[in-house]
Design a protein around this motif. Structure first.
Motif, PDB file in Angstrom:
ATOM      1  N   GLY A 430      31.563 -25.726  15.569  1.00  0.00           N
ATOM      2  CA  GLY A 430      32.587 -26.627  16.075  1.00  0.00           C
ATOM      3  C   GLY A 430      32.111 -27.934  16.669  1.00  0.00           C
ATOM      4  O   GLY A 430      31.316 -28.667  16.092  1.00  0.00           O
ATOM      5  N   GLU A 431      32.629 -28.211  17.871  1.00  0.00           N
ATOM      6  CA  GLU A 431      32.384 -29.495  18.524  1.00  0.00           C
ATOM      7  C   GLU A 431      30.913 -29.697  18.887  1.00  0.00           C
ATOM      8  O   GLU A 431      30.433 -30.828  18.915  1.00  0.00           O
ATOM      9  CB  GLU A 431      33.241 -29.608  19.784  1.00  0.00           C
ATOM     10  N   ALA A 432      30.202 -28.627  19.156  1.00  0.00           N
ATOM     11  CA  ALA A 432      28.781 -28.756  19.504  1.00  0.00           C
ATOM     12  C   ALA A 432      27.995 -29.324  18.324  1.00  0.00           C
ATOM     13  O   ALA A 432      27.175 -30.233  18.476  1.00  0.00           O
ATOM     14  CB  ALA A 432      28.212 -27.415  19.932  1.00  0.00           C
ATOM     15  N   GLY A 433      28.262 -28.789  17.127  1.00  0.00           N
ATOM     16  CA  GLY A 433      27.576 -29.285  15.940  1.00  0.00           C
ATOM     17  C   GLY A 433      27.913 -30.734  15.649  1.00  0.00           C
ATOM     18  O   GLY A 433      27.045 -31.529  15.284  1.00  0.00           O
ATOM     19  N   GLU A 434      29.186 -31.093  15.852  1.00  0.00           N
ATOM     20  CA  GLU A 434      29.593 -32.481  15.621  1.00  0.00           C
ATOM     21  C   GLU A 434      28.938 -33.421  16.629  1.00  0.00           C
ATOM     22  O   GLU A 434      28.549 -34.537  16.293  1.00  0.00           O
ATOM     23  CB  GLU A 434      31.111 -32.597  15.714  1.00  0.00           C
ATOM     24  N   ALA A 435      28.809 -32.988  17.888  1.00  0.00           N
ATOM     25  CA  ALA A 435      28.168 -33.813  18.909  1.00  0.00           C
ATOM     26  C   ALA A 435      26.710 -34.058  18.567  1.00  0.00           C
ATOM     27  O   ALA A 435      26.192 -35.165  18.767  1.00  0.00           O
ATOM     28  CB  ALA A 435      28.276 -33.138  20.274  1.00  0.00           C
ATOM     29  N   VAL A 436      26.021 -33.040  18.043  1.00  0.00           N
ATOM     30  CA  VAL A 436      24.614 -33.199  17.653  1.00  0.00           C
ATOM     31  C   VAL A 436      24.499 -34.169  16.487  1.00  0.00           C
ATOM     32  O   VAL A 436      23.608 -35.019  16.447  1.00  0.00           O
ATOM     33  CB  VAL A 436      23.992 -31.841  17.295  1.00  0.00           C
ATOM     34  N   ARG A 437      25.410 -34.056  15.526  1.00  0.00           N
ATOM     35  CA  ARG A 437      25.379 -34.961  14.378  1.00  0.00           C
ATOM     36  C   ARG A 437      25.761 -36.390  14.755  1.00  0.00           C
ATOM     37  O   ARG A 437      25.360 -37.340  14.107  1.00  0.00           O
ATOM     38  CB  ARG A 437      26.318 -34.455  13.277  1.00  0.00           C
ATOM     39  N   GLU A 438      26.567 -36.549  15.798  1.00  0.00           N
ATOM     40  CA  GLU A 438      27.074 -37.858  16.181  1.00  0.00           C
ATOM     41  C   GLU A 438      25.977 -38.764  16.723  1.00  0.00           C
ATOM     42  O   GLU A 438      25.880 -39.935  16.349  1.00  0.00           O
ATOM     43  CB  GLU A 438      28.174 -37.692  17.235  1.00  0.00           C
ATOM     44  N   SER A 439      25.109 -38.261  17.603  1.00  0.00           N
ATOM     45  CA  SER A 439      24.092 -39.114  18.214  1.00  0.00           C
ATOM     46  C   SER A 439      23.029 -38.272  18.905  1.00  0.00           C
ATOM     47  O   SER A 439      23.245 -37.084  19.195  1.00  0.00           O
ATOM     48  CB  SER A 439      24.727 -40.054  19.246  1.00  0.00           C
ATOM     49  N   LEU A 440      21.907 -38.905  19.201  1.00  0.00           N
ATOM     50  CA  LEU A 440      20.838 -38.227  19.936  1.00  0.00           C
ATOM     51  C   LEU A 440      21.280 -37.902  21.356  1.00  0.00           C
ATOM     52  O   LEU A 440      20.925 -36.848  21.895  1.00  0.00           O
ATOM     53  CB  LEU A 440      19.599 -39.117  19.959  1.00  0.00           C
ATOM     54  N   ALA A 441      22.075 -38.788  21.966  1.00  0.00           N
ATOM     55  CA  ALA A 441      22.588 -38.503  23.309  1.00  0.00           C
ATOM     56  C   ALA A 441      23.467 -37.260  23.298  1.00  0.00           C
ATOM     57  O   ALA A 441      23.411 -36.426  24.209  1.00  0.00           O
ATOM     58  CB  ALA A 441      23.377 -39.708  23.830  1.00  0.00           C
ATOM     59  N   GLY A 442      24.285 -37.122  22.237  1.00  0.00           N
ATOM     60  CA  GLY A 442      25.123 -35.929  22.111  1.00  0.00           C
ATOM     61  C   GLY A 442      24.283 -34.680  21.937  1.00  0.00           C
ATOM     62  O   GLY A 442      24.595 -33.623  22.505  1.00  0.00           O
ATOM     63  N   ALA A 443      23.208 -34.785  21.155  1.00  0.00           N
ATOM     64  CA  ALA A 443      22.322 -33.643  20.957  1.00  0.00           C
ATOM     65  C   ALA A 443      21.654 -33.234  22.263  1.00  0.00           C
ATOM     66  O   ALA A 443      21.490 -32.035  22.537  1.00  0.00           O
ATOM     67  CB  ALA A 443      21.266 -33.982  19.907  1.00  0.00           C
ATOM     68  N   SER A 444      21.267 -34.212  23.083  1.00  0.00           N
ATOM     69  CA  SER A 444      20.639 -33.915  24.382  1.00  0.00           C
ATOM     70  C   SER A 444      21.608 -33.155  25.288  1.00  0.00           C
ATOM     71  O   SER A 444      21.221 -32.198  25.969  1.00  0.00           O
ATOM     72  CB  SER A 444      20.191 -35.209  25.063  1.00  0.00           C
ATOM     73  N   ALA A 445      22.884 -33.587  25.276  1.00  0.00           N
ATOM     74  CA  ALA A 445      23.884 -32.911  26.107  1.00  0.00           C
ATOM     75  C   ALA A 445      24.109 -31.478  25.640  1.00  0.00           C
ATOM     76  O   ALA A 445      24.198 -30.541  26.450  1.00  0.00           O
ATOM     77  CB  ALA A 445      25.190 -33.696  26.071  1.00  0.00           C
ATOM     78  N   VAL A 446      24.174 -31.281  24.322  1.00  0.00           N
ATOM     79  CA  VAL A 446      24.373 -29.936  23.775  1.00  0.00           C
ATOM     80  C   VAL A 446      23.172 -29.058  24.090  1.00  0.00           C
ATOM     81  O   VAL A 446      23.322 -27.872  24.444  1.00  0.00           O
ATOM     82  CB  VAL A 446      24.624 -30.002  22.255  1.00  0.00           C
ATOM     83  N   ALA A 447      21.967 -29.612  23.965  1.00  0.00           N
ATOM     84  CA  ALA A 447      20.761 -28.834  24.242  1.00  0.00           C
ATOM     85  C   ALA A 447      20.731 -28.349  25.686  1.00  0.00           C
ATOM     86  O   ALA A 447      20.312 -27.214  25.965  1.00  0.00           O
ATOM     87  CB  ALA A 447      19.520 -29.678  23.954  1.00  0.00           C
ATOM     88  N   GLN A 448      21.198 -29.179  26.605  1.00  0.00           N
ATOM     89  CA  GLN A 448      21.254 -28.758  28.009  1.00  0.00           C
ATOM     90  C   GLN A 448      22.256 -27.636  28.212  1.00  0.00           C
ATOM     91  O   GLN A 448      22.022 -26.705  28.986  1.00  0.00           O
ATOM     92  CB  GLN A 448      21.621 -29.956  28.888  1.00  0.00           C
ATOM     93  N   GLU A 449      23.378 -27.699  27.514  1.00  0.00           N
ATOM     94  CA  GLU A 449      24.401 -26.654  27.645  1.00  0.00           C
ATOM     95  C   GLU A 449      23.925 -25.341  27.035  1.00  0.00           C
ATOM     96  O   GLU A 449      24.146 -24.269  27.599  1.00  0.00           O
ATOM     97  CB  GLU A 449      25.694 -27.098  26.963  1.00  0.00           C
ATOM     98  N   VAL A 450      23.290 -25.424  25.873  1.00  0.00           N
ATOM     99  CA  VAL A 450      22.821 -24.202  25.197  1.00  0.00           C
ATOM    100  C   VAL A 450      21.674 -23.574  25.979  1.00  0.00           C
ATOM    101  O   VAL A 450      21.634 -22.363  26.219  1.00  0.00           O
ATOM    102  CB  VAL A 450      22.391 -24.533  23.756  1.00  0.00           C
ATOM    103  N   GLY A 451      20.711 -24.417  26.391  1.00  0.00           N
ATOM    104  CA  GLY A 451      19.585 -23.937  27.186  1.00  0.00           C
ATOM    105  C   GLY A 451      18.623 -23.054  26.407  1.00  0.00           C
ATOM    106  O   GLY A 451      18.839 -22.715  25.238  1.00  0.00           O
ATOM    107  N   GLY A 452      17.542 -22.699  27.042  1.00  0.00           N
ATOM    108  CA  GLY A 452      16.570 -21.775  26.473  1.00  0.00           C
ATOM    109  C   GLY A 452      15.896 -22.311  25.224  1.00  0.00           C
ATOM    110  O   GLY A 452      15.863 -23.523  24.949  1.00  0.00           O
ATOM    111  N   ALA A 453      15.360 -21.377  24.437  1.00  0.00           N
ATOM    112  CA  ALA A 453      14.632 -21.739  23.227  1.00  0.00           C
ATOM    113  C   ALA A 453      15.556 -22.375  22.191  1.00  0.00           C
ATOM    114  O   ALA A 453      15.160 -23.297  21.471  1.00  0.00           O
ATOM    115  CB  ALA A 453      13.950 -20.513  22.636  1.00  0.00           C
ATOM    116  N   ALA A 454      16.807 -21.895  22.121  1.00  0.00           N
ATOM    117  CA  ALA A 454      17.751 -22.440  21.144  1.00  0.00           C
ATOM    118  C   ALA A 454      18.054 -23.902  21.462  1.00  0.00           C
ATOM    119  O   ALA A 454      18.086 -24.759  20.567  1.00  0.00           O
ATOM    120  CB  ALA A 454      19.038 -21.629  21.143  1.00  0.00           C
ATOM    121  N   GLY A 455      18.276 -24.193  22.725  1.00  0.00           N
ATOM    122  CA  GLY A 455      18.546 -25.566  23.120  1.00  0.00           C
ATOM    123  C   GLY A 455      17.352 -26.468  22.857  1.00  0.00           C
ATOM    124  O   GLY A 455      17.510 -27.620  22.429  1.00  0.00           O
TER     125      GLY A 455
END
Length: 535
Positions: A430-455
């Motif tokens: 969903g929206e997490a994947g779109e945020a990562v595709r949208e920009s590097l800033a979006g990917a950084s925000a998603v990575a913080q939310e996911v956390g851990g090795a996956a983030g």
């Protein structure tokens, strides 16, 4: 023949003009470090973020020629004062904007205000300084015009450490007030007597053409480079610019004399300025994102590192000396080659190359400081006193249009390459994947939310994709700088004030039957009149 003495308080006047220029430059890239905060607070898309930066440069560059004509007709001091007041008011609006659309609107209005200010500054220099001091004054002017650009991210970083992103616009208000009061007391009014009038049709064609071209470039990653919207916008923009050139050649009172671009100093100088500015805006627009989202520096840390480009303040005073010793052509070519070398160093950055980033900025800044003053002075040498505002605007247009195109092209290309190189984003829902595709800033925000090795995997993939696109995109700027160096070597004359055969320019003189002050070049019997290639 006695030389004009110049205004007795010309150096104090120059200080006021430089403050106005720093104010204009400050807001060119002041938003870059705040883009992640703006994206979060205003829920802005990637293209909206790009427009918040480009709307300022586009409105600025698109209206400069018309603003130069206005200053010639209604008074340079008056236009400068109106621009400063409008800049302060629109800065207040941008500071408290509550939506991306409102912020973009106020940024465009700030660009219009800046357009009223900038041509007046160069025209006032030509009015208050005698010819023999204009080169030195323009070197200082160029340094002030350029130093505000890297200062923007630094000021932004300091303010973001303590306040919200809108605070960076509030600093404009006291600075504009100081320049407004100082200008009212020191600057004499000057304007062109018997000005023929304003070319509104030409102004509309030029603005509409630039907007269409930049719109197509900015929105290309969203619609696709082969989409009818992208291609149609670019085609309409090019057609309107061709119509602008045709109109300017045929109308009785053109906004700018297109024939002047055949003059080697005029056309060659404008081209050199545009190529330098393309690299400056493109490089800084991308580098601020690299420092924050790849090196993960805080806004203040990123802003401090941007000061490496301050070597332009070393290059600017060197420029006039190089013109005297090596000539105009050699000085501009050396400057552009250094710009290309600095951009090349930046293009070679990997995920953790902080030292190389600083060296790249320093080399580019030195080259820009050398090339810009010489190119600007080359244009003013052939600008008549009657069209000092419009002639000065040509130098400003080269800077701002080159910058707007640099941001539009670099932003679009890197967005396209980034999306193509990050297939890992498809694994996120969903929206997490779109945020990562949208920009590097979006990917950084998603990575913080996911956390851990996956983030961490998401962030690493996004950073790698961005750096790959970053390198490819900056190679475009390298090619533009190199093309500018080659063109300058071919087009520009050897010296600032001599014919190609080496004869020295005479004292400035008033042509019989006109009120225009021209630089008169003595010619050998049978030589062609000044104005063509090589003059």
């Amino acid at each position: 023949m006695n030389r004009p003495a110049g205004h007795p308080r010309r150096w104090q006047i120059l200080a006021i003009l430089c403050l106005s220029l720093v104010l204009i430059g400050l807001d060119t890239l002041i938003l870059n470090l705040a883009l992640p905060s703006i994206q979060k607070d205003l829920d802005a898309t990637s293209s909206q973020l790009q427009w918040t930066v480009d709307s300022y440069a586009l409105a600025f560059g698109g209206l400069l020629l018309m603003a130069g004509g206005l200053s010639d007709r209604f008074g340079r001091k008056r236009l400068l004062a109106i621009g400063l007041a409008a800049f302060a008011v629109t800065s207040l609006g941008a500071a408290f904007a509550s939506s991306p659309e409102l912020l973009i609107t106020f940024r465009a209005l700030m660009g219009i205000a800046a357009a009223l200010m900038m041509p007046a500054t160069l025209a006032i220099i030509k009015d208050v300084f005698p010819p023999e001091e204009q080169g030195k004054a323009i070197g200082i002017w160029s340094g002030a015009a350029a130093v505000g650009v890297p200062l923007g991210p630094l000021v932004s970083g300091v303010l973001l450490e303590h306040f919200w992103w809108g605070s960076m616009f509030l600093i404009n208000v006291p600075l504009a007030a100081i320049a407004l009061i100082g200008g009212a007391k020191l600057i004499p009014e000057s304007k062109a007597e018997g000005h023929p009038g304003l070319d509104l049709t030409g102004a509309l064609l030029s603005v509409a053409g630039l907007v269409a071209i930049v719109y197509g470039l900015v929105e290309a990653p969203h619609y696709g480079w082969g989409d009818v919207v992208t291609l149609g916008s670019l085609a309409i923009g090019v057609a309107l610019m061709v119509a602008f050139v045709v109109w300017e050649r045929r109308t009785a009172h053109p906004m700018i004399d297109i024939g002047l671009f055949v003059n080697a100093r005029y056309g060659g100088g404008a081209l050199a300025i545009a190529c330098t500015s393309f690299g400056l805006y493109s490089g800084l627009y991308l580098l601020t994102q690299y420092l924050q989202s790849v090196l993960e520096l805080d806004p203040l840390g990123a802003g401090l590192r941007m000061l490496a480009i301050g070597t332009m303040m070393v290059g600017a005073p060197l420029s006039a000396k190089l013109v005297e010793r090596a000539g105009l052509k050699a000085t501009v070519v050396i400057g552009l080659l250094l710009c290309a070398a600095g951009l090349g160093l930046l293009a070679g950055l990997q995920v953790d190359d902080q030292a190389q980033a600083l060296w790249g900025l320093a080399v580019f800044g030195l080259g820009m400081g050398i090339a810009l003053p010489a190119a600007v002075d080359a244009i003013l040498v052939v600008s008549a006193a009657r069209q000092a505002g419009a002639g000065s605007a040509v130098a400003d247009v080269g800077m701002q249009v080159g910058g707007a195109l640099g941001i539009a092209v670099s932003g679009s290309v890197i967005a396209t390459l980034y999306r193509d190189d990050i297939p890992q984003a498809a694994q996120l829902p969903g929206e997490a994947g779109e945020a990562v595709r949208e920009s590097l800033a979006g990917a950084s925000a998603v990575a913080q939310e996911v956390g851990g090795a996956a983030g961490q995997r998401v962030l690493q993939a996004a950073q790698d994709a961005f750096v790959g696109g970053f390198s490819t995109t900056l190679l475009i700027a390298v090619c533009i700088a190199l093309a500018g160096a080659v063109a300058s070597a071919i087009v520009l004359p050897r010296a600032r004030t001599t014919d190609d055969d080496g004869t020295v320019q005479a004292e400035p003189a008033t042509q019989p039957g006109s009120g225009d002050v021209h630089r008169v070049l003595p010619r050998k019997p049978g030589a062609s009149a000044p104005g063509g290639i090589g003059s």
